[in-house]
Design an enzyme around this catalytic site. Structure first.
Site, mmCIF file in Angstrom:
data_model
loop_
_atom_site.group_PDB
_atom_site.id
_atom_site.type_symbol
_atom_site.label_atom_id
_atom_site.label_comp_id
_atom_site.label_asym_id
_atom_site.label_seq_id
_atom_site.Cartn_x
_atom_site.Cartn_y
_atom_site.Cartn_z
ATOM 1 N N HIS A 77 0.858 -1.185 0.000
ATOM 2 C CA HIS A 77 0.000 0.000 0.000
ATOM 3 C C HIS A 77 0.893 1.232 0.000
ATOM 4 C CE1 HIS A 77 0.881 -0.620 4.258
ATOM 5 N NE2 HIS A 77 0.308 0.520 4.594
ATOM 6 N N HIS A 79 1.230 4.012 2.126
ATOM 7 C CA HIS A 79 1.566 4.835 3.277
ATOM 8 C C HIS A 79 3.064 5.147 3.266
ATOM 9 C CE1 HIS A 79 -2.224 3.941 5.878
ATOM 10 N NE2 HIS A 79 -2.347 5.045 5.175
ATOM 11 N N ASP A 81 5.475 4.888 5.234
ATOM 12 C CA ASP A 81 6.473 3.966 5.780
ATOM 13 C C ASP A 81 6.628 2.712 4.924
ATOM 14 O OD1 ASP A 81 3.867 3.301 6.597
ATOM 15 O OD2 ASP A 81 4.576 2.159 8.318
ATOM 16 N N HIS A 82 5.953 2.663 3.778
ATOM 17 C CA HIS A 82 6.014 1.463 2.937
ATOM 18 C C HIS A 82 6.471 1.720 1.501
ATOM 19 C CE1 HIS A 82 4.106 -1.611 5.602
ATOM 20 N NE2 HIS A 82 3.726 -0.508 6.222
ATOM 21 N N HIS A 197 5.272 -5.167 9.898
ATOM 22 C CA HIS A 197 5.898 -4.781 11.164
ATOM 23 C C HIS A 197 5.809 -5.981 12.107
ATOM 24 C CE1 HIS A 197 5.718 -0.571 9.832
ATOM 25 N NE2 HIS A 197 4.511 -0.871 9.403
#
Length: 280
Positions: A77, A79, A81-82, A197
């Protein structure tokens, strides 16, 4: 993640197809030790979720790839942090971008633009292995899990996390869709879950069952809280429904609780008027 050094590829045990987890350099309250990236394959490689833009981590990825061919960049996805780290790696390797474009809501990486439209059930074929796309909306609408077919290993992004639960983020995030996506995963034969995570999970169906039970228990607390308070605001209700979370997480809890409220209103069990909620 105790025992894991950021940027260092670490093999996942029990897989014939090489899969290496590379911990991100972005620890924090919402990311835990950091985002997990995964390098898949022996000669024809895929890299999943390269995380945020980070010059040092970019060099770690390029060192891990070496002189081999990176064929695909897989994004669960968009976001921050990805996905943002994908652009530079794509430029350096010409790897094909695989994922769903960002929805038009705040907090999404609008720079991610795959070269084609990908959808549920599509597969990427790297000869020695195949990876199947599984659309799992809920956390966000464009969320994908990726199934390494030969290993029955599912890369879950933020759909299933180890040791915690995903935040559901309305208006794009949807609790009904999240539960439906979990129910779909229950139909699959899985050996491992590799989350965005946290650590690898080797009892996939137990983990999924626990997540569904957790969400339904939270939903029951929403209904009990409304029964206790009567008509109330989100700010009032969240203190009862999320009386088991730390104070600094309450703003995130409010967003997920709103997803529960929207689902329950859609199910004709509660109603909202002028930002106040009550049972029907």
């Amino acid at each position: 993640m105790e025992g894991f050094e950021p940027g260092v590829p670490t093999a996942i045990d029990g897989c014939k197809i090489p899969v290496k987890r590379i911990l991100g350099r972005n620890p924090g309250p919402m990311t835990g030790p950091g985002t997990n990236s995964y390098l898949i394959g022996q000669d024809r490689l895929c890299l999943l979720d390269p995380g945020p833009i980070d010059d040092v981590q970019f060099e770690s990825f390029m060192s891990a790839i070496g002189n081999r061919k990176l064929e695909y960049l897989l994004l669960t996805h968009t976001h921050g942090d990805h996905s943002p780290g994908a652009a530079r790696i794509h430029e350096a390797t010409d790897a094909t971008l695989v994922g769903i474009s960002a929805p038009d809501v705040a907090g999404q990486d609008q720079s991610f633009q795959p070269q084609q439209k990908w959808q549920h059930g599509d597969e990427v074929d790297c000869g020695e292995y195949k990876i199947r796309l599984i659309h799992t909306p809920g956390h966000v609408s464009n969320h994908l899990c990726f199934l390494l077919v030969e290993e029955a290993l599912l890369f879950t992004g933020d759909h299933v996390l180890q040791g915690t639960t995903s935040v559901i983020l309305p208006p794009d995030g949807d609790m009904s869709a999240y539960l439906d996506s979990l129910a779909y995963l229950q139909t699959l034969r899985l050996r491992y879950l590799a989350p965005g995570h946290g650590g690898i999970m080797d009892e996939p169906q137990l983990e999924i069952e626990k997540l569904i039970a957790h969400r339904l228990k939270r939903e029951a607390k929403v209904l009990a809280g409304l029964a206790e308070l009567g008509e109330c605001t989100v700010d009032e209700l969240v203190l009862i429904v999320y009386d088991d979370v730390a104070e600094h997480l309450i703003p995130w809890a409010k967003r997920t609780m709103l997803a529960h409220l929207i689902k329950l209103e859609r199910d004709d069990r509660i109603i909202e008027s002028k930002d106040r909620w009550r049972l029907l």
